[in-house]
Each structure stands twice: as C-alpha cells, then as structure tokens.
Design a protein around this motif. Structure first.
Motif, PDB file in Angstrom:
ATOM      1  N   ILE A 103       0.947  -1.116  -0.089  1.00 27.25           N
ATOM      2  CA  ILE A 103      -0.011  -0.068  -0.051  1.00 27.25           C
ATOM      3  C   ILE A 103       0.913   1.296   0.043  1.00 27.25           C
ATOM      4  CG2 ILE A 103      -2.019   1.215   1.119  1.00 27.25           C
ATOM      5  CD1 ILE A 103      -2.754  -1.676   0.674  1.00 27.25           C
ATOM      6  N   LEU A 104       0.687   2.170  -0.995  1.00 29.79           N
ATOM      7  CA  LEU A 104       1.749   3.183  -1.146  1.00 29.79           C
ATOM      8  C   LEU A 104       0.888   4.554  -1.175  1.00 29.79           C
ATOM      9  CD1 LEU A 104       5.022   3.776  -2.089  1.00 29.79           C
ATOM     10  CD2 LEU A 104       3.534   5.076  -3.692  1.00 29.79           C
ATOM     11  N   LYS A 105       0.911   5.174   0.000  1.00 28.56           N
ATOM     12  CA  LYS A 105       0.163   6.541   0.386  1.00 28.56           C
ATOM     13  C   LYS A 105       0.858   7.694  -0.394  1.00 28.56           C
ATOM     14  CE  LYS A 105      -1.722   4.678   4.745  1.00 28.56           C
ATOM     15  NZ  LYS A 105      -1.784   5.073   6.035  1.00 28.56           N
ATOM     16  N   LYS A 106       0.032   8.548  -0.967  1.00 32.66           N
ATOM     17  CA  LYS A 106       0.540   9.556  -1.357  1.00 32.66           C
ATOM     18  C   LYS A 106      -0.354  10.920  -1.298  1.00 32.66           C
ATOM     19  CE  LYS A 106      -1.413   8.782  -6.053  1.00 32.66           C
ATOM     20  NZ  LYS A 106      -2.308   9.825  -6.268  1.00 32.66           N
ATOM     21  N   VAL A 107       0.138  12.103  -1.287  1.00 36.39           N
ATOM     22  CA  VAL A 107      -0.665  13.223  -1.140  1.00 36.39           C
ATOM     23  C   VAL A 107      -0.731  14.280  -2.623  1.00 36.39           C
ATOM     24  CG1 VAL A 107      -0.455  13.546   1.280  1.00 36.39           C
ATOM     25  CG2 VAL A 107       1.158  14.819   0.079  1.00 36.39           C
ATOM     26  N   ARG A 108      -0.015  13.770  -3.556  1.00 38.07           N
ATOM     27  CA  ARG A 108      -0.185  14.480  -4.626  1.00 38.07           C
ATOM     28  C   ARG A 108      -0.341  13.444  -5.999  1.00 38.07           C
ATOM     29  NH1 ARG A 108      -0.256  18.006  -1.717  1.00 38.07           N
ATOM     30  NH2 ARG A 108       0.859  19.906  -1.532  1.00 38.07           N
ATOM     31  N   MET A 109      -0.281  14.025  -7.224  1.00 33.40           N
ATOM     32  CA  MET A 109      -0.822  13.153  -8.337  1.00 33.40           C
ATOM     33  C   MET A 109       0.029  11.806  -8.374  1.00 33.40           C
ATOM     34  SD  MET A 109      -2.496  15.699 -10.971  1.00 33.40           S
ATOM     35  CE  MET A 109      -3.543  16.940 -10.559  1.00 33.40           C
ATOM     36  N   SER A 110       1.290  12.468  -8.730  1.00 38.39           N
ATOM     37  CA  SER A 110       2.343  11.257  -9.130  1.00 38.39           C
ATOM     38  C   SER A 110       2.751  10.574  -7.706  1.00 38.39           C
ATOM     39  CB  SER A 110       3.654  11.920  -9.435  1.00 38.39           C
ATOM     40  OG  SER A 110       4.760  11.084  -9.541  1.00 38.39           O
ATOM     41  N   ALA A 111       2.659   9.095  -8.067  1.00 38.89           N
ATOM     42  CA  ALA A 111       3.151   8.183  -7.073  1.00 38.89           C
ATOM     43  C   ALA A 111       4.540   8.189  -6.783  1.00 38.89           C
ATOM     44  CB  ALA A 111       2.600   6.668  -7.402  1.00 38.89           C
ATOM     45  N   PHE A 112       5.214   8.960  -7.603  1.00 33.95           N
ATOM     46  CA  PHE A 112       6.706   8.990  -7.237  1.00 33.95           C
ATOM     47  C   PHE A 112       6.975  10.417  -6.265  1.00 33.95           C
ATOM     48  CE2 PHE A 112       6.952   6.174 -10.720  1.00 33.95           C
ATOM     49  CZ  PHE A 112       7.806   5.206 -10.450  1.00 33.95           C
ATOM     50  N   LEU A 113       6.077  11.393  -6.478  1.00 34.08           N
ATOM     51  CA  LEU A 113       6.541  12.496  -5.804  1.00 34.08           C
ATOM     52  C   LEU A 113       6.709  12.603  -4.104  1.00 34.08           C
ATOM     53  CD1 LEU A 113       5.758  15.885  -7.366  1.00 34.08           C
ATOM     54  CD2 LEU A 113       5.835  15.788  -4.909  1.00 34.08           C
ATOM     55  N   GLN A 114       7.562  12.617  -3.747  1.00 33.88           N
ATOM     56  CA  GLN A 114       7.991  12.664  -2.287  1.00 33.88           C
ATOM     57  C   GLN A 114       7.243  11.391  -1.520  1.00 33.88           C
ATOM     58  OE1 GLN A 114       9.734  15.218  -1.032  1.00 33.88           O
ATOM     59  NE2 GLN A 114       9.355  16.751  -2.101  1.00 33.88           N
ATOM     60  N   THR A 115       7.615  10.183  -2.364  1.00 34.32           N
ATOM     61  CA  THR A 115       7.128   8.873  -1.728  1.00 34.32           C
ATOM     62  C   THR A 115       8.335   8.180  -1.686  1.00 34.32           C
ATOM     63  OG1 THR A 115       6.598   7.933  -3.775  1.00 34.32           O
ATOM     64  CG2 THR A 115       4.832   9.393  -2.628  1.00 34.32           C
ATOM     65  N   GLU A 116       8.040   6.785  -1.148  1.00 37.57           N
ATOM     66  CA  GLU A 116       9.111   5.849  -0.974  1.00 37.57           C
ATOM     67  C   GLU A 116       9.171   4.825  -2.501  1.00 37.57           C
ATOM     68  OE1 GLU A 116       6.227   6.114   0.570  1.00 37.57           O
ATOM     69  OE2 GLU A 116       5.938   4.480   1.690  1.00 37.57           O
ATOM     70  N   LEU A 117       8.278   5.190  -3.250  1.00 36.31           N
ATOM     71  CA  LEU A 117       8.050   4.085  -4.420  1.00 36.31           C
ATOM     72  C   LEU A 117       9.123   3.910  -5.093  1.00 36.31           C
ATOM     73  CD1 LEU A 117       6.223   2.545  -6.309  1.00 36.31           C
ATOM     74  CD2 LEU A 117       5.828   4.629  -7.365  1.00 36.31           C
ATOM     75  N   ASP A 118      10.144   4.744  -5.580  1.00 42.17           N
ATOM     76  CA  ASP A 118      11.394   4.534  -6.267  1.00 42.17           C
ATOM     77  C   ASP A 118      12.295   3.528  -5.652  1.00 42.17           C
ATOM     78  OD1 ASP A 118      13.210   4.903  -8.697  1.00 42.17           O
ATOM     79  OD2 ASP A 118      14.396   5.823  -7.315  1.00 42.17           O
TER      80      ASP A 118
END
Lengths: 191, 191
Positions: free
Chosen positions: A97-112
């Motif tokens: 489960i990856l939480k985000k607060v913007r549109m891109s799943a990469f922006l300031q998340t741990e996804l990469d």
C-alpha cells in the motif's frame, strides 16, 4: 530480463463509487479489467502496489488549489470509508500500500526506493485518472528510467476523449500501452 | 500578495531551429510571444528562469528510453550551439539559467529551493513543448503549491491539436492560462 511491478492507482471509494463527490466518470467501467490485471500479477507472484491518495483530516497536506474544495467536501481522508480501496480490488496479503498526497506516485514517496530494492525495471500502470495521477506517475516513471506501460483499458478518465488524447501523448513519448487481453502474453515474455 | 516568476522552457537551438533533429514544429511561431512575456518580466524586475535541457556528451544522463536516439543523433549536448538558448531569447544579466536532464524543471533540480528563497508563490510558464516539458513542469509546480499559469500563446507543441487538448487538461486541474496580451494586466494586478 525484465522485472515488472504493477501500480494500481487511486481505485478508492471517493473516486470510483457512483455517488462519490470526486467520482471519475470512467472509473467503474474499468474495474473488471483492473481486476484481471491484478490477478495476472498475483498469479505470477509479481510485486503489486496499491497507490492511494490519503489526506490528513485537517487538509494540511492537500494541494493549496484544492483546499477550499476539501474544506467543504473532504475527500480521501485517512481512516474513512471514502479513502478505502474499493471492495473488488482489496489488497491481498503481501501487496504494497503506497500512500501519496499528490498526483504522482513518485512525488515525495518511497516508491522509487522500494522498486529499486525489489530489482524492478518495468512498471505497468492501471487505475484513474488518465490525465492526472496516471499521467504524472507514468512520466515520472519514465524520468526515473523505468520501462513504462499503461494498460489502456484498465485506465480511465472523465471522458473517452480525454483518455484517448492522453494515451496518444504518452505513446508519443515512449510509454507503451497494452490492453488487458495482451497483458498475460506480455508477462510471459518479460518474466 | 503574489510574487510571480517566469519559467521559459527549452527554447534551445536543437528544439527550435528549422533544421534541428528534435525540432518542435510549433516552436518558431511562438518566439515573438515568448519575447513579449520575457520583456514584461524584465521590465518589472521580476525573476526569470531560463530552463534548459543539457546533457553530458556521453549520454549517461539521458532517459534510457532515448539513449539509442541520442547515440545516433546527440541533442542538447553541453557546450554545443545546439544546447544554447536561441539568440532572440538570450538571457540578460541577473537572469537564472536552470539546467535539467528530464522533462520537469522541478525533477531533481534546485528550482523549488530557489523559488522559495526568492519568496515566489506564482509561476508563469512559456516555451516548449506543451505535452511534455511544459506539462510536467506545470503539474509539478502545482504539486509544490505554486499558483501556476501558462501563457498559452507562448507555449507550443508538434500540432495545434496536441497543444489544445493539453491546455484543456491543465485548465481542468486548476492551472490558469493567460494570453500574452493579458500578461501585462495580470502582472499589474499581482505585483
């Protein structure tokens, strides 16, 4: 040798259900295709990420441009039914489960960082909505050097026209597209 | 009180000139409008960023998806005429040059940090091309909570149709658009 991961984006009650205030008109129609894609990844034991927009109840992490709207009609608030993934696509044990607060799943998340740790070099994207969270995520995936595919009939927008022009723009820049019918064949050639 | 900055994106010989291998078809036509916008910002002493794609000669910083193309037809190579800003838009002393290796001017660059240091809360975008570097930059600007405007007749794509559908998508999400005619009035109300 390719190692793909699936990103299922924003398939949450507040964006999908008929009466949801931020409903994406095309979302419900693609649920069966998203499910097929999800099951193909599950069947092969490939990594699955359920990417969700989740906001704090006070709206402090909402885009400023949407703050007024959030104040009158809060959406995707942590812990609410609205923020939950729709029942048809409930995450299975072991899925991310990856939480985000913007549109891109990469922006300031741990996804990469997680994708790299898993040795993933290819991302396959499904969910909503084509011009916003799907497209920003796809362009960021490309920027971070992932080979990037949309499952075009498992992705939706407010209108078919918006969906189609965005798929074309993504194709032009080298983002691949597959149909959910083609996905099984794609996975067998890449894994 | 708004404090705007201008981002002029990718107006470099390799992307603008008639015989350039990566020419954006609509680019030359908007040069006069980009220049008007630039001069309006200069006239008021507002911050101007010339955002340029610049690659190392060995291509190590090119998107993997474009590496093969770069090998046969290098583009925007640091120190070459191709990477230089077109003569009509030569930066003036005191203007910022911001180098990037991806589409978005925000991705792994110092842009957000400089804008914050300058107290900028609003970005105005001109240049090329609408679906790629312009749009990724505009969406990232919005994500970082800048009030974001395109000068729609100072932005161009390969075709007017691609340009128009992208401007519409950006409008839908709250990115403003102005014409170069409206810019002067906009700046006098915001500064």
């Amino acid at each position: 040798m390719k190692r793909p991961a699936l990103l299922v984006i924003d398939m949450q009650n507040d964006f999908v259900q008929e009466d949801a205030p931020l409903r994406v008109a095309g979302a419900r129609a693609v649920i069966p295709n998203v499910l097929r894609v999800l099951e193909a990844f599950r069947h092969r034991g490939l990594p699955v990420f359920h990417v969700v927009r989740v906001h704090r109840a006070d709206g402090s992490d909402v885009e400023i441009i949407r703050k007024e709207r959030f104040r009158t009609t809060p959406f995707a608030v942590e812990g609410t039914i609205g923020a939950a993934i729709i029942p048809d696509l409930t995450p299975a044990p072991g899925e991310y489960i990856l939480k985000k607060v913007r549109m891109s799943a990469f922006l300031q998340t741990e996804l990469d960082l997680i994708l790299r740790s898993l040795g993933v070099d290819t991302v396959v994207i499904a969910g909503i909505q084509t011009p916003n969270c799907i497209r920003t995520t796809a362009f960021d995936a490309l920027a971070y050097n992932y080979v990037t595919f949309l499952v075009q009939d498992a992705v939706a927008a407010q209108t078919p026209e918006i969906h189609a022009s965005n798929v074309q723009d993504m194709r032009n820049i080298g983002i691949g597209d597959l149909s959910s019918d083609e996905l099984e064949g794609f996975l067998s050639t890449t894994t």
